[in-house]
Structures are given as structure tokens and as C-alpha cells.
Scaffold this motif. Structure first.
Motif, PDB file in Angstrom:
ATOM      1  N   MET A 183       0.827  -1.215   0.000  1.00  0.00           N
ATOM      2  CA  MET A 183       0.000   0.000   0.000  1.00  0.00           C
ATOM      3  C   MET A 183       0.854   1.256   0.000  1.00  0.00           C
ATOM      4  O   MET A 183       0.544   2.231  -0.696  1.00  0.00           O
ATOM      5  CB  MET A 183      -0.934  -0.019   1.217  1.00  0.00           C
ATOM      6  N   GLN A 184       1.918   1.239   0.795  1.00  0.00           N
ATOM      7  CA  GLN A 184       2.787   2.424   0.814  1.00  0.00           C
ATOM      8  C   GLN A 184       3.377   2.676  -0.575  1.00  0.00           C
ATOM      9  O   GLN A 184       3.490   3.817  -1.008  1.00  0.00           O
ATOM     10  CB  GLN A 184       3.902   2.242   1.847  1.00  0.00           C
ATOM     11  N   LYS A 185       3.724   1.586  -1.255  1.00  0.00           N
ATOM     12  CA  LYS A 185       4.294   1.717  -2.603  1.00  0.00           C
ATOM     13  C   LYS A 185       3.246   2.310  -3.560  1.00  0.00           C
ATOM     14  O   LYS A 185       3.534   3.241  -4.316  1.00  0.00           O
ATOM     15  CB  LYS A 185       4.757   0.339  -3.091  1.00  0.00           C
ATOM     16  N   SER A 195       5.908   7.715   7.221  1.00  0.00           N
ATOM     17  CA  SER A 195       5.371   6.495   7.810  1.00  0.00           C
ATOM     18  C   SER A 195       6.242   5.286   7.473  1.00  0.00           C
ATOM     19  O   SER A 195       6.683   5.108   6.347  1.00  0.00           O
ATOM     20  CB  SER A 195       3.947   6.251   7.302  1.00  0.00           C
ATOM     21  N   GLU A 196       6.456   4.468   8.511  1.00  0.00           N
ATOM     22  CA  GLU A 196       7.215   3.223   8.324  1.00  0.00           C
ATOM     23  C   GLU A 196       6.362   2.046   8.747  1.00  0.00           C
ATOM     24  O   GLU A 196       6.881   0.955   8.940  1.00  0.00           O
ATOM     25  CB  GLU A 196       8.453   3.236   9.224  1.00  0.00           C
ATOM     26  N   SER A 197       5.084   2.270   8.923  1.00  0.00           N
ATOM     27  CA  SER A 197       4.279   1.247   9.579  1.00  0.00           C
ATOM     28  C   SER A 197       2.907   1.105   8.929  1.00  0.00           C
ATOM     29  O   SER A 197       2.644   1.686   7.871  1.00  0.00           O
ATOM     30  CB  SER A 197       4.100   1.628  11.045  1.00  0.00           C
ATOM     31  N   GLN A 198       2.059   0.353   9.631  1.00  0.00           N
ATOM     32  CA  GLN A 198       0.677   0.160   9.164  1.00  0.00           C
ATOM     33  C   GLN A 198      -0.181   1.392   9.394  1.00  0.00           C
ATOM     34  O   GLN A 198      -1.301   1.463   8.908  1.00  0.00           O
ATOM     35  CB  GLN A 198       0.060  -1.068   9.861  1.00  0.00           C
ATOM     36  N   ARG A 250      -6.029   9.478   8.731  1.00  0.00           N
ATOM     37  CA  ARG A 250      -5.163   8.447   9.299  1.00  0.00           C
ATOM     38  C   ARG A 250      -5.624   7.102   8.786  1.00  0.00           C
ATOM     39  O   ARG A 250      -6.706   6.635   9.112  1.00  0.00           O
ATOM     40  CB  ARG A 250      -5.198   8.486  10.820  1.00  0.00           C
ATOM     41  N   MET A 251      -4.789   6.502   7.967  1.00  0.00           N
ATOM     42  CA  MET A 251      -5.133   5.221   7.356  1.00  0.00           C
ATOM     43  C   MET A 251      -4.524   4.081   8.168  1.00  0.00           C
ATOM     44  O   MET A 251      -3.361   4.134   8.553  1.00  0.00           O
ATOM     45  CB  MET A 251      -4.589   5.198   5.923  1.00  0.00           C
ATOM     46  N   SER A 252      -5.318   3.060   8.398  1.00  0.00           N
ATOM     47  CA  SER A 252      -4.830   1.856   9.073  1.00  0.00           C
ATOM     48  C   SER A 252      -4.926   0.685   8.104  1.00  0.00           C
ATOM     49  O   SER A 252      -5.988   0.438   7.530  1.00  0.00           O
ATOM     50  CB  SER A 252      -5.686   1.543  10.297  1.00  0.00           C
ATOM     51  N   ARG A 300      -5.330  -7.652  -1.784  1.00  0.00           N
ATOM     52  CA  ARG A 300      -4.589  -6.799  -2.720  1.00  0.00           C
ATOM     53  C   ARG A 300      -5.545  -5.972  -3.577  1.00  0.00           C
ATOM     54  O   ARG A 300      -5.308  -4.817  -3.897  1.00  0.00           O
ATOM     55  CB  ARG A 300      -3.681  -7.651  -3.615  1.00  0.00           C
ATOM     56  N   GLN A 301      -6.633  -6.607  -3.943  1.00  0.00           N
ATOM     57  CA  GLN A 301      -7.620  -5.910  -4.779  1.00  0.00           C
ATOM     58  C   GLN A 301      -8.212  -4.719  -4.022  1.00  0.00           C
ATOM     59  O   GLN A 301      -8.394  -3.636  -4.574  1.00  0.00           O
ATOM     60  CB  GLN A 301      -8.712  -6.914  -5.196  1.00  0.00           C
ATOM     61  N   GLU A 302      -8.464  -4.928  -2.724  1.00  0.00           N
ATOM     62  CA  GLU A 302      -9.023  -3.829  -1.915  1.00  0.00           C
ATOM     63  C   GLU A 302      -7.998  -2.700  -1.749  1.00  0.00           C
ATOM     64  O   GLU A 302      -8.355  -1.518  -1.810  1.00  0.00           O
ATOM     65  CB  GLU A 302      -9.443  -4.360  -0.538  1.00  0.00           C
ATOM     66  N   LEU A 303      -6.767  -3.078  -1.562  1.00  0.00           N
ATOM     67  CA  LEU A 303      -5.733  -2.048  -1.402  1.00  0.00           C
ATOM     68  C   LEU A 303      -5.565  -1.257  -2.701  1.00  0.00           C
ATOM     69  O   LEU A 303      -5.461  -0.021  -2.682  1.00  0.00           O
ATOM     70  CB  LEU A 303      -4.407  -2.689  -0.990  1.00  0.00           C
ATOM     71  N   SER A 304      -5.551  -1.972  -3.815  1.00  0.00           N
ATOM     72  CA  SER A 304      -5.395  -1.296  -5.117  1.00  0.00           C
ATOM     73  C   SER A 304      -6.564  -0.360  -5.369  1.00  0.00           C
ATOM     74  O   SER A 304      -6.381   0.789  -5.800  1.00  0.00           O
ATOM     75  CB  SER A 304      -5.338  -2.310  -6.266  1.00  0.00           C
ATOM     76  N   GLU A 305      -7.747  -0.873  -5.093  1.00  0.00           N
ATOM     77  CA  GLU A 305      -8.939  -0.055  -5.314  1.00  0.00           C
ATOM     78  C   GLU A 305      -8.906   1.177  -4.403  1.00  0.00           C
ATOM     79  O   GLU A 305      -9.189   2.299  -4.836  1.00  0.00           O
ATOM     80  CB  GLU A 305     -10.189  -0.893  -5.031  1.00  0.00           C
TER      81      GLU A 305
END
Lengths: 223, 451
Positions: free
Chosen positions: B351-353, B365-368, B410-412, B419-424
Motif C-alpha cells: 500500500m505504501q508503494k 510512515s514506516e508502519s501500518q 489516518r489510514m490503518s 490486494r484488490q481492496e488495497l489497489s482499489e
């Protein structure tokens, strides 16, 4: 315009806020006022410098040291942005000083100061001296500049009375941020003698910079 | 004229205007800090001015806080919009800190149901009196083993751990120095202790040293493992070094880093190999374990002492045995399934990428915990509403919770996000931010019609 309303037009108005130990802030305030704490035991010192080019006291430069205090918030009244107690003011001219003392009951350094503004890229450096002795060096940085109008409550006192004045600051461009990019060096001087210099941070937590503005004092209210 | 405005009374009493000269709503001109102090002799004198502001502020965006969720805090949630009454269906949830998805695991639910059959709902007493049950003892022992510490003390909330531990240990005349971004519970512990309180600039060890070296006496330094608003990590090796030199004890609050950082998931202290250098290890159950409450881990002597002096625990009802049983099961799953943590880290990196590549500003950020930096304080709510409409559930954070011009969402991230949810999610967020000039232009369009 009311005779007792003061208008002071400025090219530059810089104000930086620093955390100061509450213990120290209390020493700078009259007994009737309490410092506003940003964190436990940490109050707020405001260092402001103005370059006035016209107004009720003509052109002059001014340094104002204040402690932030709770404002008077009442239903139906305009909400102030903040409230402050100026505990020491210094000006570059006698006229500016006399007006500040007589009209606005502000405690002053009884000597003229020299203020040098040096503009850099999105920043302004100010050096304040008195008789060749340095008082402070302050650097303020800008973020986005927008027109604004701000209301402050200022508290003053003389030997027997306490006063409040509403101060409206209106400017063509104003920047305010908390990016901790500015800096302050305070030198040992009569002007800064009440401040525990060792405890004071060298970076402001908030920087405010107004350009081409006007400072408007409402008539003093006796409290 | 300024003078006219100055005496214009309450109607339209705003002062701030946008670039076009249009007055900003009161909601945007003021914030909670304007209502902390007021005049008058009645403590209720502030209620009127606050209410006047709140009537503008709530519909203007403050309603976005605390929207009622209709089910479990999964990766997709239904949320009721309290302004419109509408239920936003199937939103992508990036607001809950259910980092490992353990709050709703079937095994956890089963343990909870079983516990309610045994214990009923509440503990019905202070933990030092009748509110300690077998399940509490078991959780304490399991946690002490997991944290590799002699003992653990359970608390009913994460907040009460810090308040109780700090005020239980430190006294008037002592010195407490905290990172300026320390959580409110740490700050409130400082206040309650009546010790001298000082703050050092975030992660600036030289400033910490400046504060410590001037003081002789008992000293305690407060830091967090992962900071909850920026997602960055304490510079623990440097902090430990300074504290050792000046004889200061260290408390680390690992609310957002226990069960996530370190080879065994024991936190940032383990990550840096400094577990034995830290004196007080604080953690919570509400984040990674999806429960509620918190704990202190340390030496047996420390726990013995604080059992008697932590008033926030002493004078609270014990942690619900039902929740405790769920936490116990969640801990068991955590230890049995290292893939949960691996999955989380894989998702975090992914997600960070995605966000960085899309030009979404996410700070250091270095974390979740990933801040999506909006910085335009006046538009954070507007953007929040748009994200909601586009199918994203994220909580806005603005001044005074964060500094001026550092407003953010603030995203958690959870290990349960696909992966699909993160991409979306990344695509929708970047597209919305692009519209507000916060992100560079992106190809493609928003794909979700949810919300």
C-alpha cells in the motif's frame, strides 16, 4: 472613526509562538491573569515584530513580548483568535513609545530600538538591537498567504486598573503554520530579563506572518 | 469597515474569508481550542458559545467523527451517515485499527460466547477486590510469557494504563519528559502525577538531553513505539543511550507496535534489541488483538508496586471476562499464525508503494499507520465527505489533534485487506486527492461506485 480607536498600518508583521515554562510565564503576568497552557506546565510566549509605515504614531518599528492568556469568550460576541498580555514592548521611536504607554497602557523599554528586516525566499529574518546591544534574532517562514482578519484580546494594566482592548489584525496576505522552520535567538538584555533564556526553545511551534496589514485597537475597556 | 464588523454582534460574526472574499463558515474559522477558556463565573457559560459554533461545525464536517458502523470492523463496512441518514454500504474500511483482523475471527467469537456462559458479562468488581477471575490470571501469565517479562498487570483500557502507571510511580518534585507527540493518556498521566512535566521535540534526542541534564532527581522518559498520527517509529537506540547517561527510566507505549514489530512481535523494543533497556512496557488489546484494555509488562517488583498504586486500575471495574477471553484466544491465534503479521507487513509495503507512486503524500510512515497528508485544514472535511461518497471510510484528523496545516486522514492497514481492496483504495484516494490538487494527475478513473 472613534478618537480612541488606533490604526497602525504595517508592511510586515511577524509573530512566533514558543513554549515557555508556566512557572516563568506566571512571573511575567500580573496576579489577575493566568497563562494559557499548551501542555501541562508549558505556556506560550509570543514574540512579535512590526514594521509600521503609517498610522496614529507615524512610521516606526516595534517589538512586543507577550504571554498568551485565556480570552474572554461570551455568547453573542465575536470569538477571538487568542488573548495575550504584552509584558514588554519596545519601539524605534519616542512617539511610538509614548503612544503605547499613554494610550494603550503598555509597558515599554524606555530606549529606542533598531530593527533590521532581511527578506529571503519565503522567510523573513529580523534582528533587533538597542544601542548596539543585540536583543533578538528571529526568523519566520511563510506557508500559503491568504487575506485574513483576526481578532485578539489584549490585556493591560496600570497601577490601579486592568484593561482590555480588542485588536483586529487585517492583512492582504497572511501565513500561519506549525512546520517548526523558524528560529529565535534571545540575548541577555533588559528587554528579555524576565525570561528564563536557557529553557526557551530555539524554534517556534507556530509562525504567523502578515504582510500589508493594519492593526486596529478598539477603545480600552476597564475591567 | 472593520469598525462596523467589530460591533456587529452575533449574526455572521465570522472574520475569515476565502480568496474570493466569501466568508468561511464558522466551522472552518474556529476549532475546539476556541472554547477551552471562557469568561463568567458559571462553568456552563461556555456551553452557549460552543453550541452556537457546533450547530455550524457538525453539519460542516465534524459529523464525520464517530459515524455508527453497522457491523464488525472488517475491510468492508456499512456506515450510517448521521447528516443524511443514509447507510453507506460496503465502504472500504481504512479507519479501524484491527490490524490483524482478530476482532471478528470465528475462534475469538466462539471463545467470547463460551466465556459469557461461564462468567456472565462484567467482572463486577475492582481487580484488587472481587473483579479478578481465572481468565484474567491466565491472560496475565500468557502475556508475561509472550513479552518475556516477569509479570503483567491488566488494565480496563489502554488510556488507564498510562494514566495509572505514570501517576502511580512518579511524584511531585520528580521529572517526566515526553516526546511532544506523546498520546493524551501519557500527557494526562504526567498531569495527574504532579511531577514536573517537560516535552522534547519529536524524536530529537539532543532536545531530550537538554531537558534531562539540568535535573537532579527521579526522571522518567515517555515515548511511543509507533506514533499514532504519523506512523513513524521512536529513535529508541538514541533515546536509550541518553536516558542511561542521565539515569532516567523509560516507558514505551507500544499500543501500535506490539504484535507487529520485532522478530516475535513483542514490539519496537524487541525490533531494536532493547527490551531489557526499557523499564516499563505498555501495550493495548484494542489494536492488533481486536479487543479492549491494556497492560503493563515489567519486573515482578514493578508490578507488585503498581498493583497497589495504579489508581486508574485500582478504582475501576476489572476488564470484562468476556473480552478477556477473546483477547486470550486472539493471542493464541497470533502466536500460532505468524503469517498474519507477515501478511500485514506485505500489505503495508504494497500500500505504501501504491500511494507513493501515485503521489499521495504519506510523510515518513514506516508502519501500518499511514497518514494521508492533506494539509489544507479548511478542506479536510470536504475531502472526507467526497471519500465517503466514493466508497472509502477514513477518519479526518485536524488541528488541534495535529499541528496547523498538517491535517490528514489516518489510514490503518490490516492483514485482512486483499490486494484488490488495497489497489482499489489507493486508486480512489489518489483520484479524489488529484481533484483537490493534492496528487498529480492519474490515468484511469475511479472504479468504485460504492458509498
Amino acid at each position: 472613526m472613534s478618537e480612541s480607536t488606533g490604526h497602525y498600518y504595517f508592511k510586515e508583521g511577524l509573530s512566533c509562538l514558543f513554549e515557555i515554562a508556566t512557572e516563568n510565564a506566571r512571573q511575567l503576568l500580573p496576579g489577575a491573569l493566568q497563562p494559557l497552557e499548551r501542555r501541562p506546565e508549558s505556556s506560550v510566549l509570543s514574540v512579535s515584530v512590526f514594521d509600521f509605515f503609517k498610522g496614529d504614531a507615524g512610521p516606526y518599528q516595534e517589538l512586543v513580548l507577550s504571554v498568551l492568556v485565556p480570552p474572554l469568550v461570551t455568547l453573542g460576541e465575536r470569538l477571538p483568535k487568542a488573548a495575550l498580555y504584552p509584558f514588554m514592548v519596545a519601539t524605534s521611536t519616542k512617539l511610538g513609545r509614548l503612544q503605547g504607554i499613554d494610550r494603550w497602557k503598555l509597558p515599554h523599554l524606555m530606549k529606542d530600538i533598531d530593527v533590521a528586516f532581511t527578506e529571503g525566499e519565503k522567510k523573513m529574518h529580523v534582528r533587533v538591537e538597542e544601542g548596539g546591544e543585540p536583543i533578538l534574532e528571529l526568523t519566520t517562514t511563510g506557508h500559503t498567504f491568504d487575506p485574513t482578519e483576526l481578532l485578539f484580546h489584549s490585556f493591560m494594566s496600570d497601577d490601579c486598573k486592568n484593561f482590555k482592548a480588542d485588536i483586529t489584525m487585517k492583512g492582504a496576505s497572511y501565513s500561519e503554520h506549525e512546520f517548526e522552520q523558524g528560529s529565535l535567538v534571545l540575548f541577555g538584555h533588559e528587554m528579555t530579563s524576565g525570561i528564563m533564556l536557557d529553557d526557551l526553545p530555539d524554534r517556534p511551534f507556530r509562525e504567523q506572518w502578515m504582510r500589508n496589514g493594519v492593526e486596529i485597537f478598539s477603545p480600552l475597556e476597564v475591567l | 469597515m472593520v469598525e462596523d464588523k467589530h460591533t456587529s454582534g452575533k449574526a455572521g460574526r465570522g472574520m475569515f474569508a476565502d480568496k474570493a472574499g466569501k466568508p468561511l463558515p464558522l466551522a472552518m474559522q474556529y476549532d475546539y481550542t476556541n472554547f477551552y477558556f471562557g469568561s463568567g463565573n458559571d462553568p456552563f457559560d461556555m456551553l452557549g458559545p460552543f453550541d452556537e459554533w457546533w450547530k455550524d461545525a457538525e453539519p460542516a464536517g465534524y459529523y464525520l467523527y464517530g459515524l455508527p458502523m453497522q457491523g464488525e470492523p472488517g475491510t468492508r463496512v456499512d456506515i450510517r451517515n448521521t447528516k443524511t441518514g443514509k447507510i453507506h454500504k460496503n465502504l472500504l474500511n481504512f479507519a479501524s485499527y484491527n490490524y490483524l483482523g482478530l476482532s471478528y475471527r470465528p475462534e475469538v467469537k466462539e471463545a467470547v460466547v463460551k466465556a459469557v456462559e461461564i462468567y456472565g458479562n462484567g467482572a463486577s468488581g475492582s481487580p484488587i477486590l472481587s473483579g479478578s477471575m481465572e481468565v484474567h490470571v491466565e491472560l496475565s501469565e500468557q502475556l508475561a510469557r509472550f513479552k518475556n517479562k516477569e509479570a503483567v498487570l491488566l488494565f480496563p483500557t489502554g488510556y488507564s494504563v498510562n494514566v495509572g502507571v505514570i501517576a502511580g510511580l512518579m511524584r511531585s518534585g520528580d521529572l517526566i519528559v515526553a516526546d511532544q507527540y506523546a498520546h493524551a493518556s501519557l500527557v494526562d498521566g504526567m498531569i495527574l502525577s504532579k511531577a514536573t512535566s517537560r516535552f522534547f521535540r519529536h524524536n530529537k534526542v539532543e532536545d531530550l538531553e537538554r531537558k534531562l541534564k539540568k535535573f537532579t532527581g527521579k526522571k522518567l522518559v515517555l515515548v511511543e513505539g509507533v506514533y499514532s498520527m504519523d506512523g513513524d517509529v521512536a529513535v529508541l537506540p538514541d533515546i536509550v543511550d541518553v536516558c542511561k547517561r542521565y539515569g532516567a527510566r523509560i516507558l514505551i507505549d507500544e499500543a501500535h507496535s506490539t504484535f507487529i514489530y520485532g522478530q516475535n512481535g513483542r514490539g519496537v523494543a524487541e525490533h531494536f534489541g532493547l527490551e531489557d533497556e526499557i523499564d516499563l512496557h505498555v501495550g493495548t488489546f484494542s489494536k492488533s488483538l481486536g479487543g479492549q484494555g491494556g497492560f503493563l509488562a515489567g519486573s515482578q517488583q514493578l508490578i507488585n508496586y503498581l498493583r497497589g498504586f495504579s489508581r486508574s486500575r485500582f478504582f475501576s471495574c476489572g476488564l470484562s471476562p468476556v473480552v478477556t477471553a477473546g483477547i486470550l484466544k486472539a493471542l493464541e491465534i497470533f502466536e500460532e499464525e505468524p503469517q498474519l503479521r507477515e501478511g500485514l507487513w506485505s500489505n503495508v509495503i504494497y500500500m505504501q508503494k501504491l500511494l507513493r507512486e501515485a503521489g499521495v503524500p504519506i510523510g515518513q510512515s514506516e508502519s501500518q499507520v499511514i497518514p494521508i497528508l492533506i494539509q489544507d485544514d479548511a478542506r479536510i472535511f470536504e475531502i472526507g465527505e467526497e471519500l465517503l461518497r466514493q466508497g472509502i471510510y477514513l477518519n479526518p484528523v485536524q488541528y488541534p489533534a495535529v499541528p496547523k496545516h498538517k491535517s490528514r486522514f489516518r489510514m490503518s492497514i490490516s492483514s485482512t485487506h486483499s490486494r484488490q481492496e488495497l489497489s482499489e483504495g489507493a486508486k480512489i484516494i489518489s483520484k479524489v486527492l488529484e481533484r483537490y490538487g493534492i496528487c498529480p494527475s492519474q490515468p484511469d478513473t475511479i472504479t468504485s461506485k460504492r458509498g
